[in-house]
Design an enzyme around this catalytic site. Structure first.
Site, short mmCIF file in Angstrom:
data_model
loop_
_atom_site.label_atom_id
_atom_site.label_comp_id
_atom_site.label_asym_id
_atom_site.label_seq_id
_atom_site.Cartn_x
_atom_site.Cartn_y
_atom_site.Cartn_z
N LYS A 25 -13.22 6.89 1.16
CA LYS A 25 -11.77 6.64 1.13
C LYS A 25 -11.18 7.40 2.31
CE LYS A 25 -11.82 8.37 -3.09
NZ LYS A 25 -11.18 7.26 -3.77
N ARG A 26 -9.90 7.20 2.58
CA ARG A 26 -9.28 7.98 3.64
C ARG A 26 -9.37 9.47 3.32
NH1 ARG A 26 -6.60 5.33 8.07
NH2 ARG A 26 -5.78 7.41 8.49
N LYS B 185 -6.67 13.52 -2.20
CA LYS B 185 -7.86 12.83 -2.71
C LYS B 185 -9.00 13.81 -3.00
CE LYS B 185 -6.76 8.54 -0.16
NZ LYS B 185 -6.64 7.45 -1.15
N HIS C 99 3.67 1.87 -3.25
CA HIS C 99 2.23 2.21 -3.31
C HIS C 99 1.95 3.70 -3.28
CE1 HIS C 99 0.52 -1.86 -2.48
NE2 HIS C 99 1.73 -2.06 -1.95
N THR D 228 -8.46 1.40 -5.26
CA THR D 228 -9.09 0.08 -5.45
C THR D 228 -10.60 0.20 -5.24
OG1 THR D 228 -8.40 -0.35 -3.17
CG2 THR D 228 -7.15 -1.44 -4.91
N LYS E 202 -13.99 -1.53 -7.18
CA LYS E 202 -15.14 -2.15 -6.51
C LYS E 202 -16.44 -1.51 -6.98
CE LYS E 202 -12.10 -2.87 -2.61
NZ LYS E 202 -11.53 -2.20 -1.43
C1 C3B Z 1 -2.69 3.10 -1.08
C2 C3B Z 1 -2.68 4.07 -2.23
O1 C3B Z 1 -2.92 5.38 -1.75
C3 C3B Z 1 -3.76 3.67 -3.22
O2 C3B Z 1 -3.72 4.50 -4.36
C4 C3B Z 1 -3.56 2.22 -3.64
O3 C3B Z 1 -4.66 1.78 -4.40
C5 C3B Z 1 -3.43 1.32 -2.42
O4 C3B Z 1 -2.43 1.79 -1.55
C6 C3B Z 1 -3.10 -0.10 -2.79
O5 C3B Z 1 -2.02 -0.14 -3.67
N1 C3B Z 1 -1.71 3.39 -0.01
C7 C3B Z 1 -2.11 3.19 1.30
O6 C3B Z 1 -3.27 2.83 1.53
N2 C3B Z 1 -1.22 3.39 2.31
C8 C3B Z 1 0.06 3.73 2.05
N3 C3B Z 1 0.90 3.88 3.04
C9 C3B Z 1 0.49 3.94 0.73
C10 C3B Z 1 -0.44 3.75 -0.30
#
Ligand code: C3B
Length: 817
Positions: free
Chosen positions: A552-553, A558, A361, A662, A666
């Site tokens: 988002k985080r 980002k 991921h 994601t 949404k």
């Molecule tokens: C996240 C990624 O940062 C996103 O781009 C991705 O959409 C999602 O996973 C789902 O695939 N991500 C996360 O939330 N935590 C992690 N340790 C690694 C990836």
């Protein structure tokens, strides 16, 4: 997926009222008159659970007795969101619930609000796992989610008077939690530490301490499928037998210490997102849930058998490793097969590699977990032996595939040197059948960069499955107004189980009547959000301004900083009269973001956003033109409120850094337009909605690479664009820190000298595209046509489709007969 119309409620309102009353009486022991909203919530949840019970037990029975291979989704995180309304939707009971609760004298909204959101995940990865198990149940595929029931979920975020993030514990189990069923009778023993001895020529692990893994089962109801799967979250309990030997030496505290510590294993979710911490307790957590889950699967599929034929294990269940967190499962299954069931190495390896698959991921190489050999040896000595052996076998295999020694060395699972480490992504790639990324671009970059040596030698292992989101929660529950309009436009509600049907809306983008209705829905959602925000957070948001959101985080890649710099530039331009006040399109900007507690730059960015909001919102010069709000503690619930009200969504990561995203899906599905870079799933969203319906800016992956090569000098960009210079200077000169010039100095210094994610280089194109965005927004019919085309063309991003892709490309199984 076969299309389904909405399920029919199993009860009438009158029956449901009686069921709630019965729960109040026999479970809570309160009268209807005494019942609080929270009592009604618990009683109705228990009543709903009973309606799921039959399907749950038959699904479990069919899963074991049928011939369909099941899916085991191993994930350290499941960010489920609230359960009650989701269960009601999937049972077709939404209106019966509302009516019953009203008849009992309560407000359905307040009853639903009484549910405490389980925050057992950090962000995208955990929420994806929750969407996936929802889709598997809706498709009728037998599946188990396996994870940890953390006692404390993701921290609650607050802001102090200076706008700094403060973390508070999230003790979500402090109140009655009606959904989880704790099953002491099916617990598993998980052991740690100790040593490995030779007995009769066999390696025998003599662990030092053990913990009892107790399953807490959550039902996962499918939408209209009649199937209810299981999410099994493990909770650590100590064994009450304790070490008498130590005790006899009258070292009582030492004797009970392992018992006390055992329960710590499932106590807290690590709040780091995409930045592994490498902490001992974390490895204990990973092994804890994976070992319990593998033994559980053997128990489930070979009931009552002492000597099961585990060569059939890969036909019974396929395990998906959600990122590297569960990868210790590979040596654990090897250990089970060899040490507990007596298989030889090759047979065990064959079973293991057929059983596991790995999803990566991330794209940040530093975000892939590595564990020190010393730590694994101490905590799991037998596993370290097995990993070393896997490494040796793997290197042998590589020698048969290539003569390139450098390459073979690069691919070592266990590194050499004074501080050897185990690379979990490599172990997963070697020990599983398939490896996938989570969006086209990401999977390509995995092959070309992150796991290049592996994809060169094992090209067939690699595939892509683009992420998706569940339309039940993120459209139907979050956005009932849009859902009703979609159903009206399509003449059916089958889109909820076949999201590609949304394409039928495309022609309606040219139907002025429909466009107006769509605009009304969006406006009503904005009003609803403004009311919610006032009530919940106390701020006023004007629904007659553009609603622009970045949630988002908080992570440097980002690039929340890009948004905040552009916002400051805009603020300055309005204030200084660089832009004519009448030309300013009124905008309300919403941020939502948690930062990992130890992530200094991210936390400083949060403080900056809060203080920019404070200054901007209190400045009469920009009143009515620009407002900034940062509601604390962004979570699934806030997402469900904010996404439907958003008109412009920000997906502005540096190209090549966001694996998928994601949130982007949404928002598009809820009719927001995206301003974004060519990163992650943005690329596919743009392809589907059409370039003319997506605001693209910024460098591509190739341009980013070229600029790194050439030598990146961020100061050059600062000098070149006066808007950027102005924004950074205002931060430096204390505009957002009551005159203090030091507060944000670390951010400014980083931007001007390092700027690893090239925020400055992308600033100009980002600031420029705002004119295009605002021009379009001034033409509401055109804006809304494009928004409708976003909804119509993003049905692909249903997690049902993601699951179908996994079933076809990786798992090779399907629905129960
Ligand atoms: C996240 C990624 O940062 C996103 O781009 C991705 O959409 C999602 O996973 C789902 O695939 N991500 C996360 O939330 N935590 C992690 N340790 C690694 C990836």
């Amino acid at each position: 997926m076969t299309e389904q119309t909405a399920p029919k409620s199993p009860v009438t309102t009158e029956q449901f009222i009686e069921e709630i009353k019965e729960q109040l009486k026999y479970n809570q022991g309160v009268t209807v008159e005494q019942a609080t909203d929270a009592d009604i919530y618990v009683a109705s949840s228990l009543a709903v659970r009973r309606h799921l019970m039959d399907s749950w037990t038959t699904t479990q029975k069919d899963t074991v007795e049928g011939n369909t291979k099941a899916v085991g989704y191993l994930s350290a995180e499941f960010l489920m969101g609230k359960q009650l309304r989701n269960a009601l939707l999937n049972l077709g009971m939404l209106s019966e619930f509302d009516d019953a609760v009203k008849a009992l004298g309560h407000d359905p909204q307040l009853v639903v609000d009484a549910e405490y959101e389980p925050g057992l995940g950090n962000g995208g990865l955990g929420r994806l796992a929750a969407c996936f198990i929802d889709s598997l149940a809706s498709l009728g595929v037998p599946a188990f989610g396996y994870g940890i029931q953390y006692k404390y979920g993701i921290f609650k975020q607050e802001f102090d008077a200076e706008g700094k993030q403060v973390e508070r514990p999230d003790y979500w189990l402090a109140n009655e939690e009606p959904w989880g069923h704790i099953d002491y009778n099916r617990s598993q023993k998980v052991s740690f530490g100790g040593s490995v001895v030779e007995e009769d020529g066999k390696k025998v692990w003599k662990p030092a301490w053990s913990v009892r893994a107790v399953p807490v089962d959550y039902m996962v109801p499918g939408y209209a499928s009649g199937r209810v799967n299981t999410l099994r979250l493990w909770s650590a309990k100590s064994y009450d037998e304790f070490d008498l030997l130590t005790f006899n030496k009258s070292e009582y505290l030492d004797a009970v210490k392992p018992q006390v510590e055992a329960e710590n294993i499932s106590k807290i979710l690590y709040p780091e997102d995409s930045t592994p911490q490498g902490k001992r307790l974390r490895l204990e957590q990973q092994y804890f849930f994976v070992a319990a889950s593998l033994h559980d699967a053997i128990r489930v599929f070979y009931p009552g058998q002492d000597k099961p034929d585990l060569t059939t294990f890969p036909n019974k269940i396929t395990f998906q490793l959600n990122d590297t967190h569960p990868v210790i499962g590979i040596p654990e299954l090897m250990r089970i097969l060899i040490d507990e069931y007596g298989y030889d190495w090759n047979t065990a390896w064959d079973i293991t590699t057929k059983t596991f698959n790995y999803t990566c991921h991330t794209l940040l190489p530093e975000a892939l977990e590595v564990w020190p050999v010393d730590l694994i040896s101490e905590l799991l000595p037998r596993h370290m032996q097995i990993i070393n052996e896997i490494n040796d076998h793997f290197l042998e295999e590589l020698k048969g595939l290539t003569r390139d020694k450098e390459r073979i060395n690069r691919m070592r699972i266990v590194t050499e040197g004074d501080y050897p480490q185990v690379r979990m992504a490599y172990l997963a790639t070697a020990g599983g059948s398939h490896v996938n990324g989570v969006a086209e671009l990401h999977s390509q970059l995995l092959k070309d960069v992150t796991l290049r040596d592996f994809s060169d030698l094992f090209p067939k292992k690699f595939t892509n499955v683009t992420n998706g989101v569940t339309p039940r929660r993120f459209i139907r529950l979050a956005n009932p107004r849009l859902s009703a309009l979609i159903t009206e436009g399509l003449g059916t509600d089958k889109w909820l189980s076949d999201l590609e049907l949304l394409q039928g809306l495309a022609p309606l983008a040219n139907d002025d009547e429909f466009v107006k209705k769509f605009a009304e829905v969006k406006h009503a959602n904005k009003v609803a959000f403004a009311n919610f925000a006032k009530d919940r957070y106390g701020f006023d948001a004007n629904p007659d301004t553009m609603f622009n959101t970045m949630v988002k985080r908080l992570h440097e890649y980002k690039r929340q900083s890009l948004k905040i710099l552009a916002l400051i530039a805009r603020y300055a331009a309005i204030k200084n009269g660089t832009i004519n006040a009448d030309d300013v399109l009124p905008r309300t900007v919403f941020f939502g973001a948690k930062a990992a507690p130890g992530y200094y730059m991210a936390k400083l960015t949060i403080q900056l956003i809060n203080n920019v909001a404070r200054v901007v919102n209190n400045d009469p010069d920009v009143k009515g033109k620009l407002a900034v709000h940062f509601p604390a503690n962004y979570n699934v619930r806030l997402a469900q409120h904010l996404i439907p009200a958003t008109e412009l969504d920000e997906q502005i990561s540096q190209a090549g850094k966001e694996a998928s995203g994601t949130g982007n899906m949404k928002f598009a599905l809820n009719g927001a337009l995206t301003v974004g870079t060519l990163d992650g799933a943005n690329v596919e969203i743009r392809e589907r909605v059409g370039a003319e319906n997506f605001f693209l800016f910024g460098m591509t992956v190739d341009e980013v690479d070229a600029l790194y090569e050439e030598g990146y000098n961020p100061a050059k960009y600062y000098e070149a664009d006066p808007r950027l210079k102005m924004a950074i200077d205002m931060i430096s000169n204390g505009t957002f820190s009551d005159g203090d010039r030091n507060t944000y100095a670390p951010l400014v210094a980083d931007w001007l000298t390092k700027d690893y994610f090239m925020t400055l280089a992308d600033f100009t194109s980002y600031a420029d595209i705002q004119y295009q965005i605002e021009d379009l927004y001034r033409n509401p019919m055109e804006w809304n046509r494009k928004a409708i085309l976003n909804v119509a063309n993003t049905g692909f991003f249903s997690s049902d489709r993601s699951m179908e892709d996994y079933l076809e490309r990786i798992w090779h199984t399907g629905p129960l007969a």
